[in-house]
Design a protein around this motif. Structure first.
Motif: not given
Length: 718
Positions: A68-82, A155-158
Motif C-alpha cells: 500500500i505505501n510503496d507509492n501513490k499509484y499503489s495506494t490508489k490501487i489498493y484503495f479502489e479494490i477495497r 494505474l499498474i501500467e504507469v
C-alpha cells in the motif's frame, strides 16, 4: 558488471521455470511462483480474479509486487479494490461484512483522507448507498468490476514498480528442456567410455557411462602412443545412425557453456576402427569453436555445414531419458549461415552505417579484418573484428572550412549537429568514404591497420548526402554521391577531386546508388525516396531507364555476389515492404519474395549473400530467403535488435554485422568464419606489434588541404 549479468541470467531462469510450469499445466504453481519471485505480473490472471470478485486472492497476488505505501499509484490501487469490496457488501445488505471491511481494510486510508473515511462510514446508515450523489451511477457488481479493472490497468501500467514485469519475453517452446538436453550432451561426450544408447535415470547427479566389466579389451603394440588399456570403439558409435531423440548441431551444444575437461578427456579416444586418435584438448579447440560465444537463435531448413576442421559430427545425438521427462524434438538442419554471435562491438554513440573492408576472410594469415562504422554524431571508427577492438576513432571536423560553401556554413551555424548517412570502402580497399547528413563527403586513404590519411573533402550537395559509392570505369577510381538536392554527382576523381558529371532527373531526394558493369558497359542505378528507379551512363545525357519501384517504395538495389542477378528491397509510406528480383531485359519484377512485415516503421535493409541467399533485417530479426524460392527460408535471431536494423555482410559471406540496441554492433559468423577468427587471434596476433601494442588513437592535422592532406596521421597510444 559480473553481478549484473548474473542477475539478468537469474531472471531469465525464472522465466524459463514459469514457461515450463505453464507448458506442463501447473497454472496454480506458476501464479504462486510469479507472486513470490515478483518477476512477471500476469495481467490476464489478475483481471480474472477482479472480474470474479475474489478480493482476498486479488490482494494476495498483488502483494507479491507492491504494498500500500510503496507509492501513490499503489495506494490508489489498493484503495479502489477495497472500496468496491465495501460497496458490494452494502449492495448485498451485508452490514456486518461492510463494517468489518471499513474497520480493517479501509481504516488505513483514514489518516490521509479523514473526510472521505467519514463519508464511507455514513453509507452504513443509508438503506441504499446509491442515494449518495457520488454513487448514484453505481449499477451492479459485474459492470462496476469492469470499470474498476480498466482503471487498475492504467494505474499498474504507469506504476514504476511494474515496469518490465508486464510483458512475458518471447521464448521458444520447450526452451528449458532443450537446455537440459544440451547439458546432458556435454556430460555424455565427456564420458571416458561413451555408450551408444545411454539411459538417463536422474538429473540429480552428473551422467557417466560405465564400461561393461566383461568386455574384452584389445591390446595394441603397433602404435606405442596408444593407451593399451583403452577399448577400441566401433566407428558407428560416433558417426552412424542414432536411435536417440534429437540431432543438434555443434553450435547448439556450444550454447550450454564452456567445456571443462574431465578425467576422461586427459586420455585418448579411438574414434574409428583404424584407431585414429585425437587429443581431447585439440578437439575442444578445433572442433567446438565458439563455446565462449553467445549463439543466436535460428530456425533453419535443409542444408548442413560440414567444417573441414571438425572432428565431431554435426549429428551429435541428444541423450534420451527413460523417465519421459525430456520429450522428442524435431531434428533441425543447419545451413552455413552466419548465426553465431562471435563479437559484440560497443560504440559510444548510435551507429548509423557500416561496411566491411573488402578483404576476404579465407586465410588465417589475415591479421586484421576491418569494419568501418559511422555514428549519429558524425564520429567514425575502424574496428579490428578479430580482436573486437577499435583501432581508429575520429570525431567529425571540417578539414578546411574556407573551401566550403556559404550554405553549408549557414546550415552549421543554425544546427551544428551532423550524422553519418553512409560509410563505404572502395572495391580495392585503398579508400573509404563518409557521406554526412549535411553537404559534406570526406575520403580517407587506407594503407594498413593504422596508416590512415585524410585524402579529400567535398562540399557535395545542398542538404544531406544520402549515399556514396565507388566505381572504376576506365580503370579510374571514382566516387559517386546522391543527395537531398535530387542530384547525382558523377564523378569525383579521388586523386584530384575534380567533378566529372551532374546527373539530373530525379524529382525527389536521391536515396541509394548502385554502380555496375555488364558486358563492358559501366552504368549506375539510382533510386529516390518517391519510389523511382533510374539507370545512367557516365555522361550528361540523362537517365536511360525509368522504372517504378514496387509499391513506390523507398528502395535500395544490389546485385548478387556473381553479379548476374539484380534485386531490390524497399518500404513505402504505408509501411509495406517489397523484396524482389528484377528481369533486367524486360524491366519488371521477376520474383517477389514473401515474409516481410506489412507495417514496417523504417525502410527494410537487405543484402544478397554468397551461395544464392538473400537477407533482410525486419521485425527485430534477420530473415533469409533462397534466391530461387519466394517462401522465406529461415530467420536468424541475434537478440536485442531494433525493428529494422542496418546489416552488412563481408565479401565472402562468413560474417554479418548488424546494429543492435544500446549502441552495439553484433558480429555474427558462420562455423567456418568462427574458426578463422579464432585461428587469427590465437595463432598470429602476437606476431604483430601494431596490434599487440593495443588500440591507437589518431590525431588529424586540422590544417590539411581539402583535396589531399599529404601527411600521415600522428600515432598517439591510448
Amino acid at each position: 558488471m559480473a553481478s549484473e549479468k548474473r542477475s539478468a541470467l537469474n531472471k531469465e531462469l525464472l522465466f524459463l521455470i514459469l514457461q515450463f510450469c505453464n507448458d506442463e499445466g501447473y497454472k496454480r504453481t506458476a501464479h504462486i511462483f510469479e507472486r513470490e519471485s515478483g518477476c512477471y505480473f500476469d495481467m490476464e490472471f489478475f483481471e480474472d480474479l477482479v472480474l470474479n470478485g475474489k478480493w482476498n486472492k486479488v490482494e494476495k497476488y498483488l502483494s507479491g509486487f507492491t504494498s500500500i505505501n510503496d507509492n501513490k499509484y499503489s495506494t490508489k490501487i489498493y484503495f479502489e479494490i477495497r472500496k468496491l469490496n465495501f460497496l458490494e457488501a452494502l449492495d448485498k445488505n451485508d452490514r456486518a461484512k461492510a463494517l468489518d471491511i471499513l474497520m480493517k481494510d479501509l481504516k488505513v486510508f483514514a489518516q490521509d483522507n479523514e473526510e472521505l473515511y467519514r463519508e464511507m462510514t455514513q453509507l452504513l446508515t443509508l438503506d441504499n448507498f446509491r442515494e449518495h450523489e457520488l454513487l448514484s451511477m453505481y449499477e451492479d457488481a459485474e459492470s462496476s468490476r469492469k470499470i474498476l479493472m480498466d482503471e487498475l490497468k492504467k494505474l499498474i501500467e504507469v506504476n514504476p514498480i511494474f515496469h518490465g514485469k508486464l510483458k512475458f519475453p518471447v521464448i521458444k517452446s520447450q526452451r528449458l528442456r532443450r537446455l537440459i538436453n544440451q547439458g546432458l550432451n556435454w556430460q555424455h561426450i565427456q564420458c571416458k567410455y561413451p555408450q551408444p544408447n545411454p539411459d538417463i535415470e536422474t538429473l540429480f547427479e552428473d551422467h557417466v557411462c560405465q564400461w561393461p566389466h566383461d568386455h574384452l579389451f584389445m591390446q595394441s603394440t603397433d602404435n606405442p602412443q596408444l593407451d593399451a588399456s583403452l577399448p577400441v570403439f566401433p566407428s558407428s558409435w560416433f558417426c552412424g545412425p542414432s536411435t536417440v531423440t534429437q540431432a543438434v548441431s555443434r553450435e547448439d551444444i556450444c550454447a550450454s557453456g564452456p567445456i571443462t575437461s574431465g578425467s576422461g578427456y586427459n586420455n585418448h579416444i579411438v574414434a574409428t576402427t583404424s584407431v585414429n586418435m585425437r587429443d581431447s584438448n585439440t578437439m575442444s579447440q578445433n572442433s567446438l569453436l565458439g563455446a565462449e560465444y553467445e549463439v543466436a537463435s535460428t530456425v533453419l531448413h535443409p542444408g548442413r555445414n560440414h567444417s573441414p576442421e571438425s572432428s565431431v559430427s554435426d549429428d551429435l545425438p541428444i541423450i534420451s531419458m527413460n523417465n519421459g521427462m525430456l520429450q522428442n524434438f524435431e531434428p533441425v538442419s543447419h545451413t552455413d549461415l552466419p548465426k553465431t554471435v562471435a563479437r559484440i562491438l560497443n560504440e559510444s554513440s548510435s551507429p548509423m552505417s557500416m561496411d566491411f573492408h573488402p578483404s576476404i576472410l579465407n586465410d588465417v594469415h589475415l591479421l586484421v579484418l576491418v569494419l568501418s562504422v559511422g555514428t549519429d554524431i558524425g564520429d567514425i571508427g575502424l574496428w579490428d573484428v578479430n580482436l573486437g577492438v577499435k583501432i581508429l576513432s575520429r570525431n567529425f571536423t571540417v578539414w578546411n572550412i574556407g573551401a566550403c560553401s556559404t550554405m553549408f556554413k549557414t546550415a552549421m551555424m543554425k544546427d551544428p549537429c551532423i550524422s553519418v548517412n553512409c560509410i563505404a570502402w572502395s572495391p580495392n580497399g585503398s579508400f573509404f568514404g563518409i557521406a554526412y547528413s549535411k553537404h559534406i563527403v570526406q575520403l580517407y586513404s587506407y594503407h594498413g591497420v593504422t596508416d590512415v590519411q585524410q585524402k579529400l573533402e567535398i562540399d557535395a550537395h545542398v542538404g544531406g548526402v544520402n549515399d556514396l559509392a565507388f566505381a572504376t570505369p576506365s580503370k579510374q577510381q571514382l566516387v559517386i554521391t546522391g543527395g537531398d538536392d535530387k542530384l547525382i554527382k558523377v564523378v569525383w576523381d579521388v586523386i584530384t577531386g575534380v567533378q566529372m558529371h551532374n546527373l539530373e532527373g530525379h524529382e525527389a531526394p536521391v536515396y541509394s546508388l548502385c554502380p555496375h558493369c555488364k558486358d563492358g558497359i559501366h552504368f549506375i542505378f539510382s533510386t529516390s525516396v518517391d519510389g523511382k528507379i533510374k539507370a545512367w551512363l557516365y555522361d550528361n545525357m540523362g537517365a536511360r531507364v525509368h522504372i517504378d519501384a514496387p509499391g513506390l517504395a523507398c528502395t535500395t538495389i544490389a546485385y548478387s555476389a556473381d553479379n548476374k542477378r539484380l534485386f531490390s528491397c524497399g518500404t513505402n509510406k504505408n509501411g509495406e515492404s517489397f523484396l524482389v528480383e528484377w528481369n533486367e531485359s524486360e524491366g519488371d519484377a521477376k520474383r517477389t519474395y514473401q515474409g516481410l512485415c506489412e507495417n514496417s516503421s523504417a525502410v527494410v535493409q537487405f543484402s544478397p549473400i554468397k551461395e544464392n541467399f538473400l537477407a533482410a533485417a525486419d521485425d527485430h530479426v534477420i530473415k533469409i530467403w533462397d534466391m530461387d524460392k519466394v517462401e522465406q527460408l529461415t530467420i536468424i535471431d541475434a537478440g536485442d535488435l531494433p525493428a529494422n536494423p542496418h546489416i552488412r555482410f563481408n565479401k565472402d559471406g562468413t560474417l554479418l554485422a548488424v546494429i543492435a540496441s544500446e549502441n552495439k554492433i553484433k558480429i555474427l559468423a558462420t562455423a567456418y568464419g568462427l574458426q578463422l577468427l579464432n585461428a587469427s587471434v590465437t595463432g598470429f596476433v602476437n606476431s604483430s606489434s601494431d596490434v599487440s601494442d593495443g588500440p591507437r588513437k589518431h590525431v588529424i592535422n586540422p590544417s590539411s588541404s581539402v583535396a589531399n592532406s599529404g601527411e600521415a596521421d600522428a600515432h598517439v597510444p591510448t
